[in-house]
Design a protein around this motif. Structure first.
Motif, PDB file in Angstrom:
ATOM      1  N   ALA A  28       0.614  -1.236   0.000  1.00 15.22           N
ATOM      2  CA  ALA A  28       0.000   0.000   0.000  1.00 15.22           C
ATOM      3  C   ALA A  28       0.640   1.287   0.000  1.00 15.22           C
ATOM      4  CB  ALA A  28      -0.911   0.073   1.121  1.00 15.22           C
ATOM      5  N   ALA A  29       1.573   1.645   0.507  1.00 16.06           N
ATOM      6  CA  ALA A  29       1.867   3.014   0.814  1.00 16.06           C
ATOM      7  C   ALA A  29       1.846   3.919  -0.362  1.00 16.06           C
ATOM      8  CB  ALA A  29       3.211   3.090   1.448  1.00 16.06           C
ATOM      9  N   LEU A  30       2.112   3.433  -1.533  1.00 18.79           N
ATOM     10  CA  LEU A  30       2.122   4.328  -2.683  1.00 18.79           C
ATOM     11  C   LEU A  30       0.727   4.774  -3.072  1.00 18.79           C
ATOM     12  CD1 LEU A  30       4.894   2.647  -4.839  1.00 18.79           C
ATOM     13  CD2 LEU A  30       5.074   4.463  -3.128  1.00 18.79           C
ATOM     14  N   ALA A  31      -0.288   3.943  -2.718  1.00 16.78           N
ATOM     15  CA  ALA A  31      -1.658   4.388  -2.932  1.00 16.78           C
ATOM     16  C   ALA A  31      -2.024   5.230  -1.729  1.00 16.78           C
ATOM     17  CB  ALA A  31      -2.596   3.195  -3.042  1.00 16.78           C
ATOM     18  N   LEU A  32      -2.259   6.505  -1.913  1.00 17.98           N
ATOM     19  CA  LEU A  32      -2.459   7.404  -0.786  1.00 17.98           C
ATOM     20  C   LEU A  32      -3.687   7.021   0.002  1.00 17.98           C
ATOM     21  CD1 LEU A  32      -1.697  10.810  -2.524  1.00 17.98           C
ATOM     22  CD2 LEU A  32      -0.180   9.440  -1.077  1.00 17.98           C
ATOM     23  N   ILE A  33      -3.569   7.120   1.331  1.00 22.17           N
ATOM     24  CA  ILE A  33      -4.709   6.863   2.194  1.00 22.17           C
ATOM     25  C   ILE A  33      -5.832   7.817   1.806  1.00 22.17           C
ATOM     26  CG2 ILE A  33      -5.534   7.139   4.559  1.00 22.17           C
ATOM     27  CD1 ILE A  33      -4.009   4.687   4.289  1.00 22.17           C
ATOM     28  N   GLY A  34      -7.038   7.265   1.741  1.00 20.62           N
ATOM     29  CA  GLY A  34      -8.180   8.107   1.452  1.00 20.62           C
ATOM     30  C   GLY A  34      -8.523   8.196  -0.011  1.00 20.62           C
ATOM     31  N   THR A  35      -7.787   7.502  -0.876  1.00 20.03           N
ATOM     32  CA  THR A  35      -8.095   7.620  -2.291  1.00 20.03           C
ATOM     33  C   THR A  35      -8.762   6.376  -2.853  1.00 20.03           C
ATOM     34  OG1 THR A  35      -5.924   6.768  -2.931  1.00 20.03           O
ATOM     35  CG2 THR A  35      -6.131   9.150  -2.634  1.00 20.03           C
ATOM     36  N   THR A  36      -8.989   5.351  -2.002  1.00 19.00           N
ATOM     37  CA  THR A  36      -9.634   4.136  -2.489  1.00 19.00           C
ATOM     38  C   THR A  36     -11.140   4.315  -2.494  1.00 19.00           C
ATOM     39  OG1 THR A  36      -7.870   2.794  -1.592  1.00 19.00           O
ATOM     40  CG2 THR A  36      -9.924   1.670  -2.096  1.00 19.00           C
ATOM     41  N   PRO A  37     -11.824   4.073  -3.607  1.00 24.82           N
ATOM     42  CA  PRO A  37     -13.267   4.255  -3.635  1.00 24.82           C
ATOM     43  C   PRO A  37     -13.958   3.315  -2.663  1.00 24.82           C
ATOM     44  CG  PRO A  37     -12.382   4.047  -5.849  1.00 24.82           C
ATOM     45  CD  PRO A  37     -11.292   3.681  -4.912  1.00 24.82           C
ATOM     46  N   ALA A  38     -14.875   3.841  -1.882  1.00 29.41           N
ATOM     47  CA  ALA A  38     -15.680   2.995  -1.005  1.00 29.41           C
ATOM     48  C   ALA A  38     -16.883   2.508  -1.785  1.00 29.41           C
ATOM     49  CB  ALA A  38     -16.139   3.783   0.221  1.00 29.41           C
ATOM     50  N   LEU A  49      -9.986  -6.458  -5.586  1.00 30.10           N
ATOM     51  CA  LEU A  49      -8.627  -6.490  -6.135  1.00 30.10           C
ATOM     52  C   LEU A  49      -8.551  -5.715  -7.452  1.00 30.10           C
ATOM     53  CD1 LEU A  49      -7.437 -10.189  -5.615  1.00 30.10           C
ATOM     54  CD2 LEU A  49      -6.684  -8.165  -4.365  1.00 30.10           C
ATOM     55  N   ALA A  50      -9.521  -5.956  -8.317  1.00 29.91           N
ATOM     56  CA  ALA A  50      -9.525  -5.268  -9.610  1.00 29.91           C
ATOM     57  C   ALA A  50      -9.626  -3.759  -9.419  1.00 29.91           C
ATOM     58  CB  ALA A  50     -10.671  -5.781 -10.475  1.00 29.91           C
ATOM     59  N   ASP A  51     -10.447  -3.359  -8.471  1.00 28.85           N
ATOM     60  CA  ASP A  51     -10.621  -1.941  -8.210  1.00 28.85           C
ATOM     61  C   ASP A  51      -9.325  -1.297  -7.722  1.00 28.85           C
ATOM     62  OD1 ASP A  51     -12.376   0.376  -7.988  1.00 28.85           O
ATOM     63  OD2 ASP A  51     -12.138   0.150  -5.822  1.00 28.85           O
ATOM     64  N   LYS A  52      -8.502  -2.071  -7.043  1.00 26.34           N
ATOM     65  CA  LYS A  52      -7.248  -1.555  -6.511  1.00 26.34           C
ATOM     66  C   LYS A  52      -6.060  -1.798  -7.450  1.00 26.34           C
ATOM     67  CE  LYS A  52      -8.474  -1.941  -1.622  1.00 26.34           C
ATOM     68  NZ  LYS A  52      -8.140  -0.558  -1.255  1.00 26.34           N
ATOM     69  N   GLY A  53      -6.311  -2.424  -8.607  1.00 29.25           N
ATOM     70  CA  GLY A  53      -5.238  -2.692  -9.539  1.00 29.25           C
ATOM     71  C   GLY A  53      -4.319  -3.820  -9.112  1.00 29.25           C
ATOM     72  N   LEU A  54      -4.835  -4.717  -8.280  1.00 27.16           N
ATOM     73  CA  LEU A  54      -4.064  -5.861  -7.808  1.00 27.16           C
ATOM     74  C   LEU A  54      -4.562  -7.128  -8.480  1.00 27.16           C
ATOM     75  CD1 LEU A  54      -4.088  -4.948  -4.009  1.00 27.16           C
ATOM     76  CD2 LEU A  54      -2.247  -4.531  -5.653  1.00 27.16           C
TER      77      LEU A  54
END
Length: 588
Positions: free
Chosen positions: A23-33, A464-469
């Protein structure tokens, strides 16, 4: 926390749990809920794809890394003495967790109370008599430890097995959904079941077969085999140890069964269980079968085929031991964020707070097993997730956060809750379990421990798909990793539970770096005094793990979707039966 040796970041292959997220490169607070109204509002038609909506107005709240750092550091401090349950330090540990739950904004979750008492029994067997087998060509005698181990789940000062008929029951499986019953046509009362370890198709190279091929199912777990023998009325049960299908050597069995054994206190003191359960070495079993004039290899092969019938061996077994009994109690901590629309439906978040307490000192004289990774990190993530969900506002369903006790003693805190649920299990949608989040960089992929067992897999894949994993297969699926941590206590009663694991394929360093991190913890820090907090930890993985747990849990909590087990899964019939009988709550 369960332990399975392998230098991997995956839960089942490293130390059994999800180790660090990405995670750390994906900024906290930017993941769609997931939106309050989404395609998860079910029930879903068969074949419906699940995908988190990408609505910029619905943004996941920050999961506080500072909170996770602070909670982990405090829970693993020396003055908490390794968080041994039922010790003098437990009240201080509980007070701290309650204070964190309050600060997060939760309400007391056990009918206005924070704690659920977990009464336990510790039994230590001693004064063993030899295991003798008579009625064959030559009387046989075997020694405890070297040849066999045994314990009782009945709370009684003396255990005596006297002239019990031995019956070979193959793999000891009764699976109605598969039309498989190794006990068909035999009355086991007064008899001792001799059982093979694992399940019938464990030698498969893939996961194709009635019992999922090389992937171990619950029917392959030793716990199931003893439980089923008791349901069949057997006096005792003996599993034949074989290293390859067991996935561990006799030394592991011997060390695990020659000390104190713990169980949840029951009103009947376990009198519905067999009088004794145990294991014998493979050569011992072979000698017994030979003495009976039977071919062990031939009967073992026959037991792999559907339609196998139990085989009486024409021999009688006797052995005994005394039990030293100690009763005590520990506590689960339960908090709740009530739902805004369907508060009687709940989603669980769990992590165990206990560790080993004082342990064997290392070379420096340090004798406190602090359990920073295992599992102060899990409770830290539990606390941060609670705060994030409170900040986001109540979900449609209630969210229940449980810090469980006695995981290290055999999942007893979760087992007690599942036996005595504060919130009915037929009103429990599902949940996520957090155990040992290893500090490490983020990874490119996750695996679903247990494989594709339930509808939760669909949600997992879309998050996972939403997060690019990406998704990778569970490593060492033959070891039955899904059945070795707290989520399993709920799963075996029909509640679908997430157990996810991060792969060693790191963005920073690749597989080699990930395996090195996993191997270092596994070999040098697992269940050792050196499992301590450090200010130098890399929190990127733990951060993304927490964001994964948030997305998975919130999706269930903000929908009216009821996930179920896949057809043919060993837990499907349990859930269907519970849902069919439920007033409100789940539906089949």
């Amino acid at each position: 926390m369960k332990h399975v040796s392998s230098p991997s970041l995956a839960a089942a292959s490293f130390v059994g749990r999800a180790l660090a997220g990405v995670a750390a490169l994906a900024l906290i607070g930017t993941t769609p809920a997931l939106a309050q109204k989404s395609k998860y509002d079910g029930p879903l038609p068969k074949g419906t794809a699940l995908a988190p909506p990408k609505d910029d107005a619905d943004v996941a709240p920050a999961i506080s890394v500072d909170t996770m750092k602070a909670v982990t550091k405090r829970l693993s401090a020396d003055d908490f003495e390794g968080r041994g349950p039922s010790t003098a330090v437990e009240p201080k540990v509980l007070d701290y967790i309650i204070a964190q739950f309050k600060a997060a904004g939760l309400q007391p979750g056990n009918h206005g109370q924070w704690l659920q008492e977990v009464p336990t029994v510790e039994m230590t067997a001693g004064n063993f008599t030899p295991m003798t087998v008579t009625g064959g060509k030559t009387p046989l005698s075997f020694k405890v430890g070297a040849d066999f181990v045994a314990a009782s789940w009945r709370v009684t000062p003396k255990t005596r097995i006297e002239n019990s008929d031995l019956v070979f029951v193959g793999y000891g499986i009764n699976a109605p959904e598969l039309g498989w019953n190794d006990y068909a046509g035999i009355d086991m009362h007064g008899k001792t079941a001799v059982i093979l370890v694992n399940d019938p198709d464990y030698e498969a190279k893939d996961e194709t077969g009635p019992f999922k091929g090389r992937r171990m199912t619950y029917y392959g777990r030793w716990t199931y085999k003893f439980e089923e023998a008791a349901r069949q009325g057997a006096t005792a049960a003996i599993i034949v140890h074989d290293t390859f299908p067991a996935a561990y050597g006799w030394n592991v069995v011997n060390s695990s069964w020659t000390g104190s054994q713990y169980s949840v206190q029951k009103a009947n003191d376990g009198m519905d269980q067999t009088m004794a359960n145990g294991w014998v070495q493979l050569p011992v079993a072979q000698a017994i079968f030979k003495d009976a004039g039977k071919d062990f290899a031939a009967l073992s092969a026959a037991a792999k085929v559907k339609g196998f019938h139990a085989v009486p061996l024409g021999l009688k077994i006797s052995y005994g031991f005394d039990n030293t009994i100690r009763r005590s109690s520990s506590h689960n901590v339960i908090g709740i964020l009530p739902g805004s629309q369907r508060p009687d439906e709940v989603v669980l978040y769990s992590a165990h707070w206990d560790h080993l307490g004082h342990c064997t000192p290392d070379a420096t004289g340090d004798g406190i097993c602090n359990g920073a990774v295992d599992n102060a990190t899990g409770v830290a993530a539990l606390t941060a997730l609670a705060a994030a969900n409170v900040k986001a506002g109540p979900a449609a369903r209630s969210q229940v956060f449980i810090a469980l006790t006695l995981e290290e003693s055999g999942l007893l805190g979760s087992e007690y809750y599942a036996q005595n649920p504060v919130y009915p299990l037929d009103h429990t949608v599902g949940g996520v379990n957090m155990d040992a989040l290893l500090p490490a960089p983020r990874s490119r992929s996750y695996s679903m421990t247990g494989g594709d067992k339930s509808d939760l897999t669909d949600l997992f894949r879309d998050v996972l798909a939403d997060k690019g994993l990406s998704e990778v297969p569970e490593d060492h699926s033959e070891r039955g990793g899904y059945y070795r941590s707290d989520h399993f206590s709920f799963a075996k009663r029909g509640v679908p539970m997430f157990d996810i694991a991060r792969s060693p394929d790191l963005f920073d360093g690749g597989v080699a770096a990930g395996e090195k991190i996993g191997e270092d913890y596994n070999q040098h820090h697992y269940h050792a005094p050196s499992d301590e907090y450090s200010d130098s930890w890399n929190w990127a993985g733990i951060q993304e793990d927490a964001e994964m747990y948030y997305a998975l849990g919130r999706a269930m909590a903000d929908s009216d979707w009821w996930p179920n087990w896949r057809k043919g899964d060993e837990f499907r019939a349990i859930r269907d039966k519970a849902c069919a009988a439920a007033t409100g709550g789940c539906h089949p």
